[in-house]
Enzyme design. Structure first.
Site, PDB file in Angstrom:
ATOM      1  CE  LYS A   9      -3.784  -2.318   2.487  1.00  0.00           C
ATOM      2  NZ  LYS A   9      -4.673  -2.497   3.617  1.00  0.00           N
ATOM      3  CE1 TYR A  49      -9.197  -3.350   0.630  1.00  0.00           C
ATOM      4  CE2 TYR A  49      -8.313  -1.311  -0.402  1.00  0.00           C
ATOM      5  CZ  TYR A  49      -8.085  -2.593   0.282  1.00  0.00           C
ATOM      6  OH  TYR A  49      -6.911  -2.814   0.650  1.00  0.00           O
ATOM      7  CG  PHE A  57     -12.655   0.833   7.802  1.00  0.00           C
ATOM      8  CD1 PHE A  57     -12.247   0.378   6.337  1.00  0.00           C
ATOM      9  CD2 PHE A  57     -13.687   0.031   8.715  1.00  0.00           C
ATOM     10  CE1 PHE A  57     -12.672  -0.907   5.961  1.00  0.00           C
ATOM     11  CE2 PHE A  57     -13.845  -1.281   8.129  1.00  0.00           C
ATOM     12  CZ  PHE A  57     -13.443  -1.863   6.908  1.00  0.00           C
ATOM     13  NE  ARG A  85      -6.014 -12.711   4.801  1.00  0.00           N
ATOM     14  CZ  ARG A  85      -6.767 -11.405   4.785  1.00  0.00           C
ATOM     15  NH1 ARG A  85      -6.582 -10.557   4.081  1.00  0.00           N
ATOM     16  NH2 ARG A  85      -7.829 -11.517   5.609  1.00  0.00           N
ATOM     17  CB  THR A  91      -6.975  -6.494   9.801  1.00  0.00           C
ATOM     18  OG1 THR A  91      -7.520  -7.663   9.025  1.00  0.00           O
ATOM     19  CG2 THR A  91      -7.263  -5.363   9.062  1.00  0.00           C
ATOM     20  NE  ARG A 102      -2.043  -6.210   7.024  1.00  0.00           N
ATOM     21  CZ  ARG A 102      -3.088  -6.544   6.485  1.00  0.00           C
ATOM     22  NH1 ARG A 102      -3.719  -7.491   7.335  1.00  0.00           N
ATOM     23  NH2 ARG A 102      -3.706  -6.265   5.205  1.00  0.00           N
ATOM     24  CG  ASN A 112      -3.337  -2.605   7.101  1.00  0.00           C
ATOM     25  OD1 ASN A 112      -3.209  -2.242   5.989  1.00  0.00           O
ATOM     26  ND2 ASN A 112      -4.239  -3.534   7.407  1.00  0.00           N
ATOM     27  CG  HIS A 115      -5.051  -6.155  -0.389  1.00  0.00           C
ATOM     28  ND1 HIS A 115      -6.212  -6.423   0.195  1.00  0.00           N
ATOM     29  CD2 HIS A 115      -5.118  -7.089  -1.622  1.00  0.00           C
ATOM     30  CE1 HIS A 115      -6.826  -7.342  -0.390  1.00  0.00           C
ATOM     31  NE2 HIS A 115      -6.235  -7.724  -1.468  1.00  0.00           N
ATOM     32  CD  GLU A 126      -8.615  -9.154  -3.862  1.00  0.00           C
ATOM     33  OE1 GLU A 126      -7.402  -9.459  -3.527  1.00  0.00           O
ATOM     34  OE2 GLU A 126      -9.245  -9.069  -3.057  1.00  0.00           O
TER      35      GLU A 126
END
Ligand SMILES: Nc1ncnc2c1ncn2[C@@H]1O[C@H](COP(=O)(O)OP(=O)(O)O)[C@@H](O)[C@H]1O
Ligand SMILES: [Mg+2]
Length: 149
Positions: A9, A49, A57, A85, A91, A102, A112, A115, A126
């Site tokens: 990100k 998203y 948020f 993951r 998260t 993270r 964070n 993704h 995606e």
């Protein structure tokens, strides 16, 4: 072989974590089959998203994810969706285990760093949103025989 979509990100790019993050995936054994630095349009952000539309948020997430370049990637390997993951961590970076991306590099949920797709259907969707088929590379890692039994 399974594929997943991963995106460093804007905060991860600005904090110069691109190399370290990619290194973790490379060293784990996952194969990088696609990568590009890009700025996400509001339209693409909304599509990516869309499951979060209406949440508290959502607006700040849209602002965050379009605020600067991201490093979009596709990784390939055995059970790569769930394995990535695990490498990424929870998260909320304060709840993410040390040793995860993270957990090691972040503090707040709204910053964070990374993704990663949460399921195989999500990864298919995606990858299709961010990459054209011809942008993904088919090749074999030279250490493949030492990564897989
Ligand atoms: N409570 C929150 N406050 C701020 N940002 C959030 C919050 N929950 C989620 N986000 C942002 O939205 C992204 C997507 O949320 P979610 O799909 O629940 O997490 P994950 O990225 O771990 O799959 C998160 O990575 C984070 O950037
Ligand atoms: Mg998610």
């Amino acid at each position: 072989m399974e594929r997943t979509f991963v995106m460093i990100k804007p905060d991860g790019v600005q904090r110069c974590l691109v190399g370290k993050v990619i290194q973790r995936f490379e060293e784990k054994g996952f194969k990088l089959v696609g990568a590009k630095l890009m700025t996400i349009s509001p339209e693409l952000a909304g599509e990516h998203y869309k499951e979060h539309v209406g949440k508290g948020f959502y607006n700040s997430l849209m602002e965050y994810i379009t605020s600067g370049p991201v490093m979009a990637m596709v990784l390939e390997g055995k059970d790569v969706v769930s394995a990535v993951r695990t490498v990424v961590g929870k998260t909320n970076p304060l709840e993410a285990s040390p040793g995860t991306i993270r957990g090691d590099f972040g503090i707040e949920t709204g910053r964070n760093i990374i993704h990663a797709s949460d399921s195989v259907p999500s990864s298919d969707r995606e990858i299709g949103l961010f990459f054209k088929p011809e942008e993904l590379q088919g090749y074999e890692r030279i250490d493949n025989v030492w990564l897989y039994e």
